[in-house]
Design a protein around this motif. Structure first.
Motif, PDB file in Angstrom:
ATOM      1  N   GLN A  56     -19.923  14.514   3.743  1.00  0.00           N
ATOM      2  CA  GLN A  56     -20.373  13.864   4.982  1.00  0.00           C
ATOM      3  C   GLN A  56     -20.769  12.417   4.716  1.00  0.00           C
ATOM      4  N   LYS A  59     -17.878   9.978   4.289  1.00  0.00           N
ATOM      5  CA  LYS A  59     -17.219   9.576   5.536  1.00  0.00           C
ATOM      6  C   LYS A  59     -17.907   8.379   6.188  1.00  0.00           C
ATOM      7  N   TYR A  60     -19.229   8.304   6.059  1.00  0.00           N
ATOM      8  CA  TYR A  60     -19.981   7.310   6.820  1.00  0.00           C
ATOM      9  C   TYR A  60     -20.473   6.118   6.013  1.00  0.00           C
TER      10      TYR A  60
END
Length: 106
Positions: A56, A59-60
């Protein structure tokens, strides 16, 4: 009057992208580190695995220093005793602030 306000707002909106941006990273902001720690603690409490948390984050957070800071938070949150999001946020924010204090203030 409405037209003048609209024109001014539009001009400011169009001018902003052309202004030089001042880049700040997550690693430079103690409140951001605290927010991320709270989010990671929430993921852990909701049974998200460490691998899922790292995925996660990948991705950011594209900036290398951001990724390093976030990965350290994830490693620490998942390796210790479970914390509530508030506990994690306060702990990481406090530790970051202590590290950023000038040497004469300690």
């Amino acid at each position: 009057m409405k037209r003048a306000v609209l024109t001014a707002a539009l001009a400011v909106g169009l001018a902003q992208p052309s202004m030089q941006a001042f880049a700040q990273t997550v690693a430079d902001q103690c409140f951001a580190i605290g927010d991320i720690a709270g989010q990671v603690a929430s993921w852990r409490l909701h049974k998200k695995t460490r691998a899922q948390a790292l995925d996660q984050a990948q991705k950011y957070y594209k900036d290398a220093s951001d990724r390093q800071a976030v990965d350290k938070v994830i490693d620490r949150v998942y390796s210790g005793a479970a914390m509530t999001p508030d506990q994690a946020s306060m702990l990481f924010t406090q530790e970051c602030a202590q590290q950023k204090k000038p040497a004469s203030a300690q």
